[in-house]
Design a protein around this motif. Structure first.
Motif: not given
Lengths: 469, 215
Positions: A360-363, A401-404, A420-421, B145, B215
């Motif tokens: 999962v994309p992680v900022d 789906e997105r984590i910070r 996270d969302d 992606k 990304r």
């Protein structure tokens, strides 16, 4: 507090320490600055005003505190004593005590607030929490409060506050007030005063004519000169006196701390022992067994190499495969004990590397670079595994789906938040991974907070006290 | 071909020297610490450097840092990094300058001598040799992606091998197709990733970079 916050963010003004009182310090620090840059000739008045400000502020505070101490504390003490004495008398006191003690607490808490705002003196709140429903209802509430040692410390404080505390506050005010009064006397005010009061003493000077009035004026100037430094100190002294009695019971505090340390030590020892057992078992069942198999295969190869080269080659291939598998197992094991990137690069890059491995994309936002040194290694490891566990949860259970991830160090603590969302609904306890994280952080006096309403989003916040060496 | 080798474990260093010599490499220097490596790279200017990530005296990522510093001094100097573990983070840093001549392999890969030596030669020639594990992690994560979503399964397979640094003929041999088919796949991949047509070999490096960055 409000003023202090603003000075912190204002780039033009010099910073104030966390313990310095707000307004007075701002005045003292910024004004001479401006006067130096500004008008050269007329800067004297501005400088004088800047000097006078803390004294005036402290005097006003002294006045407020004196009123609170003399009127408030005295009245509350009388009410409390009467109320408590009346308890055995047909239970009349039972009706009044809870209300009166509530007022005492309000009064004490008000002083705690002023102590922080005006002098940066922190006085912790020691009261035992009252349960929502108490046996005996309203009256039981009063008895419950009487059973709290903090209540009795409050009453003792009322006594000292209306005597010593009031005296200190009055002195803070009197320095300025008497100083001004002395000057006014020297300017001629002494004539009507002496006439009206039939003789007047200013401090230790009996005023009889212009000469002694001038002396009074001189003494008044000394008072005024002293007041910018002494008055704030006297106000602070007032609060420190209050802290002597209002501060929580140190013994009870220590025993609570010992309980907590005992519990976290048990957790730490148990976790370490379980970890060692796991490592031993993994080595024994995994890499060790594979190496033994490899040795046997090579032994067989030695015997077969002349007779049956084809089978020998097959066995060699198998031995090589075993060695590769042993390596993979060892690598996973090492990652579980102490991840290599953590050892090589520290917490920041280890979390970045972890984020790259997740599906999962992680900022990742990390602000540790400005620090002079890394946190201690065990603490880094605890923080890393905590983040790792929370991230795994977010991917597995929250279906995020997105984590910070935010990691920063401020105020002597490492603060980490993972948001996270996902679907939310995460709870601490009941054998969840988060309890493990909480235990792990507990060893370092760290805390964990989870906000996760059903439907998401989930935010896990961790805070670990850590002074960077 | 002259090689500088940096590895702090004696057994592994000794083994690597013997293996490389068996494949007719010339070992210009075999060193065991970061400062020695820096000196050897500056003085001997080898055709390729084989460097362990973790080196004394700091026992952190000193080898990687020395190699990166040497490449800043001498852009495009071929460096093959060996590591006990693979990290995308390190792969990104290595590929960041886009010059090629970069390899990043797990130490396990030395078990297969032929393939390992092939990787060394590829890096020395200015190509790339990425560990399949890095590439797999990348593809596993990015497969949903863009722009990878537009690639056909076959193109993904080709890309995986290409990203490791294999040549078209090697890819053709592995996938049991003709070289022309591979060439067609690669040009499709380049256009889907928005890489301009050129004769430059480094487009393969750029393709890997695109995955790493995109990304």
């Amino acid at each position: 507090m409000d003023t202090q916050d603003r000075t912190g963010t204002d780039p033009g003004s010099p910073g104030t320490g966390p313990d310095t009182p707000g307004t007075s310090v701002v005045g003292r620090l910024t004004a001479p600055w401006r006067s130096r840059d500004g008008a050269r000739g007329g800067s004297r008045g501005a400088e004088l005003a800047a000097r006078a400000r803390p004294a005036v502020v402290a005097a006003l505070r002294g006045l407020v505190l004196a009123v609170c101490s003399l009127a408030g504390s005295l009245a509350l003490l009388v009410l409390s004593v009467v109320s408590i004495v009346l308890i055995p008398v047909a239970g009349i006191g039972l009706l009044t005590t809870p209300a009166v003690l509530g007022l005492v607490r309000l009064h004490a808490n008000q002083r705690r607030l002023l102590a922080v705002q005006w002098s940066g003196v922190r006085i912790p709140v020691p009261y035992r929490p009252l349960p929502d429903r108490i046996r005996g209802g309203y009256a039981g509430r009063g008895l419950r409060m009487l059973a709290d040692p903090a209540t009795w410390r409050d009453l003792a404080w009322l006594v000292t506050d209306m005597t010593g505390g009031a005296l200190l506050a009055l002195l803070a005010m009197a320095l300025v007030e008497q100083g001004l009064f002395g000057i006014l006397l020297a300017l001629g005010l002494w004539i009507p005063v002496v006439r009206a009061a039939d003789g007047w003493w200013f401090a230790f000077i009996p005023i009889t004519g212009w000469g002694t009035a001038a002396l009074a004026g001189l003494l008044g100037c000394c008072f005024l000169a002293l007041s910018p430094f002494a008055s704030p100190l006297l106000v602070e002294g007032h609060f420190r006196l209050g802290r002597l009695l209002l501060d929580r019971d140190r013994e009870a505090e220590l025993s609570r701390r010992i309980d907590r340390l005992t519990a976290t030590r048990h957790d730490a020892v148990d976790t370490a022992a379980a970890e060692l057992r796991r490592i031993e078992r993994d080595l024994h069942d995994g890499a060790q067994a594979r190496l033994v198999a490899m040795g046997m295969d090579l032994g067989t190869v030695e015997a077969l190499i002349e007779k049956d080269p084809a089978r020998a080659r097959a066995l060699l291939w198998q031995a090589r495969k075993s060695s590769a598998e042993a390596l993979t197992e060892l690598r996973d094991l090492v990652r579980g004990i102490h991840p290599p990137v953590l050892a090589e690069r520290g917490l920041g890059d280890a979390v970045r590397a972890l984020a790259l491995r997740l599906p999962v994309p992680v900022d990742v936002d990390i602000q540790l670079e400005a620090l002079p040194a890394r946190p201690s290694e065990p603490l880094e490891a605890a923080a890393y595994f905590a983040v790792s566990e929370v991230l795994t949860n977010a991917v597995k259970h929250a279906r995020a789906e997105r984590i910070r991830v935010d990691i920063h160090h401020a105020g002597g603590a490492l603060r980490i938040s993972v948001t996270d969302d996902g679907v939310g609904g995460a709870v601490i306890g009941a054998g969840s991974g988060l309890s493990g994280v909480e235990r792990r952080l507990g060893t370092f006096d760290g805390i964990l907070a989870v906000s996760s309403p059903a439907g998401g989003p989930t935010m896990v916040t961790m805070e670990i006290p850590c002074a960077l060496s | 071909m002259r090689v500088v080798l940096a590895e702090d474990l004696f057994l592994l260093r000794d083994g690597l020297v013997r293996m490389l010599e068996a494949y007719d490499f010339e070992i210009a220097a075999a060193v065991e610490s970061g400062p020695e490596l820096t000196r050897a790279l500056a003085e001997l200017r080898p055709d390729v450097a084989i460097v362990d990530v973790r080196l004394p005296p700091s026992h952190t990522d000193e080898g990687l840092q020395c190699a990166l510093a040497a490449r800043r001094e001498r852009p495009g100097m071929p460096v093959l990094i060996l590591s006990q573990h693979v990290e995308q983070l390190y792969a990104r840093e290595l590929l960041a300058d886009g010059d090629g001549g970069i390899g990043y392999l797990l130490k396990d890969r030395v078990l297969d001598a032929e393939q390992f030596v092939d990787s060394v030669r590829r890096v020395a020639a200015g190509g790339t040799a990425m560990d399949p594990q890095v590439i797999q992690q990348l593809l596993a994560r990015r497969s949903v992606k863009r722009p990878l979503a537009e690639l056909t399964p076959r193109e993904v397979e080709v890309m995986e091998l290409m990203a490791q640094g294999r040549s078209n003929s090697a890819i053709a041999a592995q996938l049991v197709v003709t070289e022309r088919a591979v060439a067609k796949h690669t040009s499709n991949i380049f256009s889907k990733l928005g890489l301009e047509v050129s004769d430059d070999d480094n487009r393969r490096v750029l393709a890997v970079l695109t995955y790493l960055e995109g990304r």
